[in-house]
Design a protein around this motif. Structure first.
Motif: not given
Length: 439
Positions: A109-113, A179-183, A215-222, A229-237
């Protein structure tokens, strides 16, 4: 014989992490699940109200493709936020067909949004045709299908924090990469196109502020995507990442800011008009007693304004009601003027100066009005006296609705609470009674 990789994944247990949902450790550094769920549902409700606001057309307005895209983006974002709440995930764990299926639905749903939001700005700026929309829709469907396949084949147990619990598994790492790449791509292009639109199109200040807030809301989303991504990289490591409140705050701020910016032109005029409505309503209430007394004495001054206020906004309607009340009070004063003796004004002025009362003009107008009311009740009618002069301080500035209402409010207070006005009215009543007895 070595077991196949999927079997390893079935038997493997997630690595222990510092998580607040485990009551034994109690070492959570983020918000507790109850607070997080409550705040998440509030954000979801805000996005849903924003979607309803965009669906409601203004008088004479027409539905456009950009408006429909934006309403769909806000509605799907609201559902996604509600699905990602800890309380919703805990409830869905009992009924979902595959483990973590609720998180898959929330992510889809987030990707659809993001797809709908990007479609809105692309339609407004780039004027993309159906072919470009079909390509983006196919990309979304392929990503969602690949994520579904990866989650289904992973065959892992349910966990409220899928990325931190299983981020070191290649299957889940690939899932979140899609998921994160598409967003990140969608939000990045959205910010760029919005910036291009705001710099090339002249818009009203309120609309421009809405674009900037979006635009500010989209920037916060980015920034939230980068944090994930940082959390995912840390978990993968192989690092044990304890979830904190930063991710929740960033997600909530992105949703609220984006929804507020998308609907700024709808709710900001209401907020700006609220002080006008409040001032007019309070002034209208302060004149109620005086207005009721005057209309009881001279009811013919009231006029029917049925249907006039239906086309007015809330603040304008309150100001119109106040204007109508002031006009009726002034008309009542004109109708009562023949009942007051011509010499009443000079006597009242002398009494006010003798007592050293403040605002003598207020006391004079209140006493004249009180004497006229008493005279009308006793059927006393005098020769028409000239209109009283307007005080000099009221001629310095142009007439103002609230200033006139404040003046009449002071007259009403003096009419009902001033001892001097009551004394002058009593003396006038005694004079009339003595004259009637002598006659």
């Amino acid at each position: 014989m070595r077991p196949p990789p999927l079997a390893c994944l079935r038997t493997a247990r997630p690595r222990p992490i510092l998580r607040c949902s485990t009551r034994r450790s109690g070492r959570r550094r983020g918000l507790c699940p109850g607070v997080t769920s409550a705040l998440t549902y509030l954000c979801s409700l805000g996005a849903l109200l924003a979607a309803v606001t965009k669906l409601r057309l203004p008088p004479g307005g027409s539905s456009t493709a950009s408006r429909r895209y934006l309403a769909a983006a806000l509605a799907t974002l609201s559902l996604s936020v509600a699905m990602s709440a800890p309380a919703t995930l805990a409830l869905a764990a009992e009924i979902e067909p595959i483990p973590n299926g609720a998180q898959l639905l929330a992510h889809s749903l987030t990707m659809l949004s993001a797809f709908c939001a990007l479609g809105m700005i692309e339609h407004a700026v780039a004027q993309r045709g159906p072919r470009r929309v079909a390509v983006r829709a196919a990309t979304l469907v392929l990503c969602a299908a690949a994520m579904t396949f990866l989650l289904f084949t992973a065959d892992i147990a349910h966990h409220g924090d899928l990325a931190n619990a299983y981020g070191h598994y290649p299957v889940i790492l690939t899932y979140f990469s899609l998921y994160l790449g598409y967003l990140s791509w969608s939000l990045g292009r959205f910010v760029w196109l919005m910036h291009r639109y705001t710099t090339t199109h002249q818009a009203q200040p309120l609309m421009r502020h809405g674009f900037q807030l979006t635009v500010l809301g989209a920037g916060i989303g980015l920034f939230w995507v980068l944090w994930q991504i940082t959390g995912l990289v840390a978990a993968a490591a192989g690092h044990h990442v304890a979830p904190d409140a930063i991710s929740d705050v960033l997600a909530g701020a992105a949703v609220v800011t984006g929804a507020a910016g998308a609907t700024l032109a709808s709710w900001m005029p209401v907020v700006l008009a609220l002080p006008r409505w409040l001032r007019a309503e309070l002034a209208h209430r302060r004149l109620r007693m005086m207005w009721s007394e005057l209309l009881t004495a001279v009811p013919h001054v009231a006029f029917d304004a049925a249907g006039v206020t239906t086309a007015l906004r809330r603040a304008e309607r309150a100001e119109y009601k106040l204007y109508r009340r002031i006009v009726e009070i002034r008309d009542a004063e004109l109708a009562l003027r023949p009942h007051a003796p011509p010499e009443a004004r000079s006597k009242i002025q002398a009494a006010a100066e003798a007592h050293g009362a403040g605002e003598p003009e207020v006391l004079i107008e209140a006493a004249e009005l009180g004497i006229a009311l008493d005279a009308r009740q006793t059927k006393q009618r005098r020769p028409a006296c000239p209109a009283p002069p307007v005080p000099a301080e009221r001629l310095v500035e142009p007439p103002d609705l609230l200033r006139e209402a404040a003046w009449l409010a002071r007259v009403s207070t003096a009419l009902h609470r001033s001892d001097l006005v009551a004394e002058v009215r009593a003396e006038a009543a005694q004079a009339w009674n003595g004259t009637a007895a002598h006659e």
